[in-house]
Design a protein around this motif. Sequence first.
Motif, PDB file in Angstrom:
ATOM      1  N   LYS A   1      15.741 139.645 -13.975  1.00 59.25           N
ATOM      2  CA  LYS A   1      15.243 138.566 -14.854  1.00 59.25           C
ATOM      3  C   LYS A   1      13.998 137.901 -14.261  1.00 59.25           C
ATOM      4  O   LYS A   1      12.994 137.725 -14.942  1.00 59.25           O
ATOM      5  N   SER A   2      14.080 137.541 -12.971  1.00 59.13           N
ATOM      6  CA  SER A   2      12.921 136.884 -12.340  1.00 59.13           C
ATOM      7  C   SER A   2      11.743 137.837 -12.298  1.00 59.13           C
ATOM      8  O   SER A   2      10.596 137.411 -12.429  1.00 59.13           O
ATOM      9  N   SER A   3      12.032 139.123 -12.127  1.00 61.14           N
ATOM     10  CA  SER A   3      10.957 140.121 -12.096  1.00 61.14           C
ATOM     11  C   SER A   3      10.253 140.175 -13.450  1.00 61.14           C
ATOM     12  O   SER A   3       9.045 140.383 -13.516  1.00 61.14           O
TER      13      SER A   3
ATOM     14  N   CYS B   1      11.279 139.189  -5.769  1.00 61.24           N
ATOM     15  CA  CYS B   1      11.899 137.920  -6.162  1.00 61.24           C
ATOM     16  C   CYS B   1      13.147 137.666  -5.330  1.00 61.24           C
ATOM     17  O   CYS B   1      13.822 138.593  -4.892  1.00 61.24           O
ATOM     18  N   ARG B   2      13.448 136.398  -5.177  1.00 63.67           N
ATOM     19  CA  ARG B   2      14.699 136.014  -4.514  1.00 63.67           C
ATOM     20  C   ARG B   2      15.728 135.677  -5.588  1.00 63.67           C
ATOM     21  O   ARG B   2      15.345 135.307  -6.703  1.00 63.67           O
ATOM     22  N   PRO B   3      17.018 135.752  -5.260  1.00 64.49           N
ATOM     23  CA  PRO B   3      18.029 135.391  -6.269  1.00 64.49           C
ATOM     24  C   PRO B   3      17.810 133.965  -6.776  1.00 64.49           C
ATOM     25  O   PRO B   3      17.506 133.073  -5.991  1.00 64.49           O
ATOM     26  N   THR B   4      17.947 133.784  -8.074  1.00 59.73           N
ATOM     27  CA  THR B   4      17.761 132.466  -8.683  1.00 59.73           C
ATOM     28  C   THR B   4      19.055 131.678  -8.562  1.00 59.73           C
ATOM     29  O   THR B   4      20.081 132.100  -9.088  1.00 59.73           O
ATOM     30  N   ARG B   5      18.969 130.551  -7.888  1.00 59.64           N
ATOM     31  CA  ARG B   5      20.175 129.733  -7.658  1.00 59.64           C
ATOM     32  C   ARG B   5      20.448 128.785  -8.814  1.00 59.64           C
ATOM     33  O   ARG B   5      21.503 128.213  -8.921  1.00 59.64           O
TER      34      ARG B   5
HETATM   35 MG   LIG Z   1      16.366 135.538 -10.800  1.00 59.06          MG
END
Ligand SMILES: [Mg+2]
Length: 221
Positions: A66-68, A83-87
């Motif tokens: 998703k962030s990508s 991207c890092r995991p979205t917290r």
């Molecule tokens: Mg994300």
Amino acid sequence: MVLLRHISVALTAAMVTLGSAIFIALNYFYPRRTWSPHAQYATIKEEKEDPRKRQVLVLGLDGAGKSSVLQGLTPGGAKRGRCRPTRGFNFISLSAPACQLDFLEIGGGEDLRPYWLEYLIRTHVLVYVVDSSDRGRLPLAKLELHRLLRVQPQLPVVVLGNKQDKPDAVSVSELHEALSLGSVVEDRKLFLLAAQLGSDSALRNSCRGLDTFQDLLLQLV
Ligand SMILES: [Mg+2]
Ligand SMILES: Nc1nc2c(ncn2[C@@H]2O[C@H](COP(=O)(O)OP(=O)(O)OP(=O)(O)O)[C@@H](O)[C@H]2O)c(=O)[nH]1
């Protein structure tokens, strides 16, 4: 005895007079504030919704990409690292001639998924990202997708079958089957697109694909 009673009456009268004087004085110097819910409410002005803004909600399991997607859509975003995991949330806004597309990603971790439903109401299009190579979690991705579909039967949906560059990725037709997209009612606008966004070169190559994706969203909002 009679004298004592007179003294007590006089004392009581004096106390009452003094109490009344203090009460009147306090009210004069510190007037009491009466709380009125109406008055409080009137100070909160309702923010008018900008009719040009269209919300695209980006959901999917953790690590789906998703962030990508958001990074790929951001001008110059392809140059940024992984991207890092979205917290919590992730947000970008893109201006198009006719409207403004507000992309809102909510992290896909198990602890964040219960909040997804709350954001469907204000949404104009749902983008659901799936890791096509995460075969073991396709049933979970399907379960979560159908949970969302049940809540908003009219909401247009774009499913992105991501990570198509990975050797173990399922094909688009296999994904259609695995996510039971055939069972989705016909009057809902539903699209399934293949995507590959992760690696730098894949991201650069997919920018043209993302243009097509963006054009599709503009038609759906
Ligand atoms: Mg994300
Ligand atoms: N090979 C490959 N890797 C990808 C692709 N898309 C994303 N990735 C990688 O997958 C990992 C997770 O991507 P994210 O975009 O952070 O995933 P997410 O869905 O935002 O995950 P959460 O924020 O944790 O919910 C990152 O290391 C990305 O670089 C792709 O198409 N191919």
